[in-house]
Enzyme design. Structure first.
Site, mmCIF file in Angstrom:
data_model
loop_
_atom_site.group_PDB
_atom_site.id
_atom_site.type_symbol
_atom_site.label_atom_id
_atom_site.label_comp_id
_atom_site.label_asym_id
_atom_site.label_seq_id
_atom_site.Cartn_x
_atom_site.Cartn_y
_atom_site.Cartn_z
ATOM 1 N N SER A 144 0.628 -1.158 -0.063
ATOM 2 C CA SER A 144 0.058 -0.162 -0.016
ATOM 3 C C SER A 144 0.992 1.115 -0.104
ATOM 4 O O SER A 144 0.090 2.445 -0.074
ATOM 5 C CB SER A 144 -0.868 0.022 1.150
ATOM 6 O OG SER A 144 -2.187 -0.853 0.897
ATOM 7 N N LYS A 147 0.183 3.682 -2.746
ATOM 8 C CA LYS A 147 -0.663 4.619 -2.915
ATOM 9 C C LYS A 147 -0.357 6.204 -3.079
ATOM 10 O O LYS A 147 -1.112 6.878 -3.026
ATOM 11 C CB LYS A 147 -1.635 4.172 -1.482
ATOM 12 C CG LYS A 147 -2.428 3.269 -1.623
ATOM 13 C CD LYS A 147 -3.479 2.882 -0.662
ATOM 14 C CE LYS A 147 -4.727 1.728 -0.555
ATOM 15 N NZ LYS A 147 -4.263 0.551 -0.185
ATOM 16 N N SER A 199 -5.449 3.500 4.582
ATOM 17 C CA SER A 199 -5.225 2.412 3.497
ATOM 18 C C SER A 199 -6.333 1.981 2.927
ATOM 19 O O SER A 199 -6.150 0.686 2.692
ATOM 20 C CB SER A 199 -4.239 1.564 3.842
ATOM 21 O OG SER A 199 -3.393 1.107 3.277
#
Length: 439
Positions: A144, A147, A199
């Protein structure tokens, strides 16, 4: 021979590794309320091997991350897995960053204990100078932490005050979720909070949908990575879930994070501890369903609460990537950042490992450097990236996909023909030949 063949690194005649115990120079003093780690037990009551920092001196991840342990990266039926991201002829950021083991400045003290990450980078968050690293260009899965790229593209293209209605596909996105529900109404600012603070893969899906869908969002993320000089990076999903060809490196995450920290909105998002988040209405197709009330959303990055001067960061985990992490802090006017990849949550959590490396960085002289996040003079030329205005945010710039190989080949032939015609005309006319510079 590719530069990634440079493996072990020696400092002052001693081969260094992340498993060297840290002795008295830097501790965990920066962690608010932290207590010294207890001494290891003298007896063993389990057959589990004792923890050792992964050794990357043999360059195991030069081209590819470690093999996947599940089917998350299997290509879709009828398609083939992408080839490895090309390794530049020389290391981006400086020659020393081409080494696979620990990279420390001359005369540096031993590293802190219990750093479980296979690769990491410690850098000045303002100047971009790299203070120390381990396998900085090793290929790992970002989980993540990628991101950050989606956030930068979304901040560039989307109006944060625009409100959207969530779909069932948004709500049902695989993996971690902030808690978006079908029919719920959310501004893009709230989606960004869910993306960065929790997240949320559901928030990632809702943002990617506005960017043209998952494939379009991924293409824009990859184009932006190339534009930034993050040449180890290929993202396969907007959320960071593992997919075919997923790849990044501690250096690339540091480059992306360094860029993101310059964006005031992103910096504010990762520094936010709590915020109120909307609920969503009941589903009329489900008997006895209830409206879901709003709730207080808390940032999942523990560095923010436990490290003096913490600016924030981003967590990440998948079964294949293991733990990934980026974090930053500021002390006495000096901002540092750290990235961790291929890590474990033992013997201490990733944010605690980051805290120890930040402490280590603050103990080094401000002039310390082993490379740079901003120097593009080394490494292959960055691929061309087309910058186009976004319809959602007029006047902004956003990374767009590069042309296909076939289109590039056709363009090259046209250019060659045009140049040849100019030369013939020039010769006939008796003009002075022009020297052309290939770009």
């Amino acid at each position: 021979m590719m530069w990634r063949r440079k493996c072990a690194v020696a400092v002052a005649g001693t081969v260094l590794s992340g498993s060297i115990a840290f002795t008295g120079v830097v501790g965990t003093s920066g962690i608010a309320g932290a207590q010294p780690a207890p001494p290891p037990p003298t007896t063993t009551t389990t057959t589990e091997a004792p923890f050792t920092t992964p050794n990357t001196d043999s360059c195991p991840f030069t081209s590819l991350p470690a093999p996947a342990i599940d089917l998350s990266e299997a290509p879709a039926p009828g398609s083939t897995a992408p080839t490895a991201v090309p390794v530049p002829e020389s290391p981006v950021g400086g020659d020393k960053l081409g080494e696979c083991g620990v990279v420390l400045p001359d005369g540096a003290p031993p590293l802190p204990a219990d750093i479980a990450a296979s690769g990491w980078v410690l850098a000045d968050a303002e100047t971009g100078e790299v203070l120390a690293a381990k396998d900085p260009h090793g290929r790992y899965r970002p989980a993540s932490t990628i991101k950050m790229l989606l956030a930068l593209v979304a901040l560039d293209e989307l109006d944060l005050d625009t409100e959207i209605t969530a779909t069932a596909e948004d709500a049902d996105a695989e993996g971690s979720a902030v808690g978006i529900g079908k029919g719920g109404k959310y501004t893009n600012r709230q989606l960004m909070q869910g993306l960065v603070m929790a997240s949320g893969n559901d928030a990632a899906h809702a943002l990617a949908r506005q960017l043209g869908g998952d494939a379009a969002a991924v293409s824009k993320m990859n184009a932006l990575a190339a534009d930034l000089g993050a040449l180890d990076t290929r993202t396969a999903t907007p959320s960071g879930l593992d997919g075919p060809g997923m790849s990044s490196s501690p250096y690339d995450l540091a480059v992306i994070f360094h860029t993101a920290l310059q964006n005031p909105t992103f910096a504010g998002l990762i520094h936010t501890e709590t915020v109120e988040f909307p609920g969503f209405p009941k589903d009329p197709t489900i008997p006895d369903d209830q409206d879901r009330p709003g709730f207080t959303l808390a940032n999942d990055n523990q560095l923010l609460y436990n490290y003096d001067g913490a600016l924030g960061g981003k967590t990440g985990f998948t079964d294949d990537a293991r733990h990934t992490y980026v974090g930053a802090a500021e002390r006495n006017g000096r901002k540092l950042l750290v990235t961790l990849m291929g890590g474990e949550a033992k013997p201490i959590r990733p944010w605690e490992q980051a805290a120890r490396l930040l402490d280590y960085g603050y103990a080094l002289p401000a002039s310390t450097t082993v490379g740079s996040l901003t120097d593009r003079s080394t490494g292959d030329a960055t691929p061309d990236v087309t910058r186009t205005p976004s319809a959602a945010a007029p006047g902004s710039i956003s990374a767009a996909p590069t042309a296909t190989d076939a289109e590039s080949d056709t363009t090259d032939r046209i250019l060659v023909g045009a140049v040849g015609a100019v030369v013939v005309i020039a010769l006939v006319a008796g003009a002075v030949a022009l020297n052309r510079r290939r770009r």
